[in-house]
Design an enzyme around this catalytic site. Structure first.
Site, PDB file in Angstrom:
ATOM      1  CE  LYS A 132      -2.863  -0.394  -0.932  1.00 60.49           C
ATOM      2  NZ  LYS A 132      -1.460  -0.568  -0.032  1.00 60.49           N
ATOM      3  CB  SER A 207      -1.292  -4.154  -0.748  1.00 63.96           C
ATOM      4  OG  SER A 207      -0.854  -2.990   0.210  1.00 63.96           O
ATOM      5  CB  SER A 231       2.128  -2.226   0.423  1.00 64.76           C
ATOM      6  OG  SER A 231       2.121  -3.723   0.778  1.00 64.76           O
TER       7      SER A 231
END
Length: 545
Positions: A132, A207, A231
């Site tokens: 990420k 996210s 997330s």
């Protein structure tokens, strides 16, 4: 000052230019792709048959063994996943940084080491790993999806990155996120909106949505996301993945970029995402086996424990959270898992939601506690506006005393849960408290693309477990089936609120075509991720997988 729109456009052009021309899809494909783009890597002609075989192997342990035995070289494996990641980016907008050249150089070095010494450098030798956007890499630009950060090169790597590289892993790309990380939609003004590979009219979640889309496209064998209020779990759920949200401070977060850094009332955690349970186990055994508490002072010292068969388990099913009823395919998945577990000899009981409205109120106030100051700092003076999908602060910043009172309410809720869970020992046939809770990650499937924040009532299926700081695991059950999951008849259910009504009436099998159906499992005991994945194995066996 250069307008923020021009700076963002230049960054996107730079990202696209880093894809080798031989890996670019035809303009005709990009102009009118199907809604389900997962088959395009296979039909594109960009990957060889061997590269397709490599990238469609879901079990990272199998890939590692083939590298170790030299059936596949690390360079072959890395090249295959780089190609597939490049295709995924063109179809879903899932990447933020392309590290292909760097990754291939490292893969060659690892192959030479194995050839020369006959030994691997570590348990993840030669395995590409996607990260990420939050995970800084020394010398690599890190925008965090903010225009203000364009041109910012990290001076050092996040601890997790250094640890993974020491184990032999090869970071080959970083993945897209929402602006501020505070959204169920992974979109920002720098890189754009990530699409769901199963149905590009649906969100990939947030996210960790870029990570989820990349993995669903098989552009990585193993990825790392982060989770504050869901997330990791929601993007995994929306794209059909296995994932793990560990207890806070179980894995090393030091050196990673983050919104709300320093806030401890509700802590973000990092965890693996993949296409198999075995891949999650590979990651956890390797990282915990490296003694991460010697890398990050905040990590709890607890070794990974191999799980042995212990016979019958007791699973509790939470069919809804008392606020918003789940879409029909999710309810069907809960029924199917219940039946499979009972047929496998396990006990299955009901779990009544424990004041999820009160828990969500605490979570919302924690998110709001700084009055939006941290987000303002990240935005800087770039002129970039807040996007409409982002959760924004609705209240002034709290005083220190007010935040302490909020922490007291959080701890009271945790005490209530502990007491409630322990009391289940008096009613189970095993004579011990329930082993796990199974429920949805959201009352809905992957939603149509968002233009506003999700209502608080739609996020409690994940935020409650974050508030309790319990380890959670997601596993796919299937996909929407038009025959099994028809649109409910009008009047068949009386919603308890307007949010419940909108969610229930918003479902149709046509709208959610190809949407994955995924559930989560919660271990009521903190730091027992090894036990949780063992329970995941029990579920896999019950489902015949």
């Amino acid at each position: 000052m250069v307008p923020w729109q021009d700076r963002a456009a230049a960054k996107r052009a730079q990202l696209h230019a880093s894809i080798p021309s031989a890996w670019l899809l035809p303009a005709s494909t990009l102009a009118a792709p199907p809604s389900d783009v997962r088959s395009i890597p296979r039909s594109s002609g960009i990957l060889s048959e061997l590269e397709l075989k490599i990238t469609e192997e879901d079990n990272a342990a199998v890939i590692l063994e083939k590298i170790r035995s030299r059936e596949w070289s690390s360079e072959q494996v890395t090249l295959a996943f780089c190609k597939r990641a490049a295709i995924a980016q063109q179809l879903t907008c899932c990447l933020t940084e392309i590290l292909f050249d760097r990754a291939l150089k490292r893969a060659k070095e690892l192959d030479e080491h194995l050839e020369t010494t006959g030994e691997v450098v570590g348990p993840l030798h030669g395995l590409p790993v996607s990260l990420k956007e939050q995970f800084d890499i020394e010398g690599v630009e890190s925008t965090m999806g903010f225009v203000s950060r364009i041109g910012h090169n990290s001076s050092s790597s996040a601890v997790l990155v250094s640890l993974l590289e020491s184990l032999g892993a090869i970071p080959h790309c970083r993945t897209n996120i929402p602006q501020t990380l505070l959204s169920d939609e992974s979109t920002n003004n720098v890189f754009g909106r990530t699409l769901n590979p199963s149905n590009t009219s649906l969100t990939a979640g947030g996210s960790s949505g870029g990570e989820a889309a990349l993995l669903a496209m098989r552009g990585s064998p193993l990825g790392v996301g982060t989770d504050l209020g869901g997330s990791i779990r929601k993007p995994a759920s929306f794209t059909g993945l296995y994932s793990l949200r560990p207890t806070s401070r179980r894995l090393p977060y030091a050196g990673a970029s983050n919104i709300f850094a320093g806030a401890e009332a509700l802590e973000s955690v990092l965890g693996p995402m993949a296409n198999s349970l075995e891949s999650l186990e590979v990651f956890m055994k390797a990282v915990v086996g490296a003694k991460p508490w010697e890398w990050d002072s905040r990590v709890i010292e607890r070794e990974w424990k191999e799980q042995e068969e212990e016979g019958r388990k007791c699973f509790a099913i939470m069919r809804w959270d008392g606020l918003v009823r789940c879409h029909p395919p999710i309810e069907r998945a809960l029924d199917e898992v219940t039946e499979a577990l009972r047929k496998a000899g396990h006990e299955v009981v009901d779990w009544e939601p424990l004041d999820h409205a009160g828990a969500q109120e605490i979570v919302s106030k924690i998110f709001d506690s700084d009055g939006g100051e941290d987000v303002k700092q990240w935005l800087g003076d770039s002129g970039e506006p807040i996007m409409p999908q982002v959760f924004t602060s609705q209240h002034p910043a709290m005083s220190a005393h007010e935040s302490w009172q909020l922490n007291k309410k959080r701890d009271e809720y945790r005490q209530l849960f502990l007491k409630t869970w322990l009391a289940t020992a008096t009613s189970t046939q095993t004579g011990r408290p329930i082993d796990a809770i199974i429920c949805a990650t959201a009352p809905h499937l992957a939603a149509p693309h968002l233009e506003s924040p999700r209502p608080g009532g739609l996020i409690t299926y994940t935020t409650v477990w974050s508030l309790l700081d319990l380890p959670c695991y997601t596993f796919p059950v299937g996909v929407v089936d038009e025959q099994k999951d028809p649109q409910p008849l009008a009047g068949a259910y009386t919603p308890v609120s307007e949010v419940d009504k909108e969610n229930w009436e918003g479902y149709s099998p046509e709208l959610y075509k190809n949407a994955p159906v995924v559930l989560q499992v919660i271990n009521p005991r903190r730091f027992r991720e090894d036990e949780l994945l063992g329970l995941g194995g029990d579920i896999e066996k019950a489902l015949g997988r």
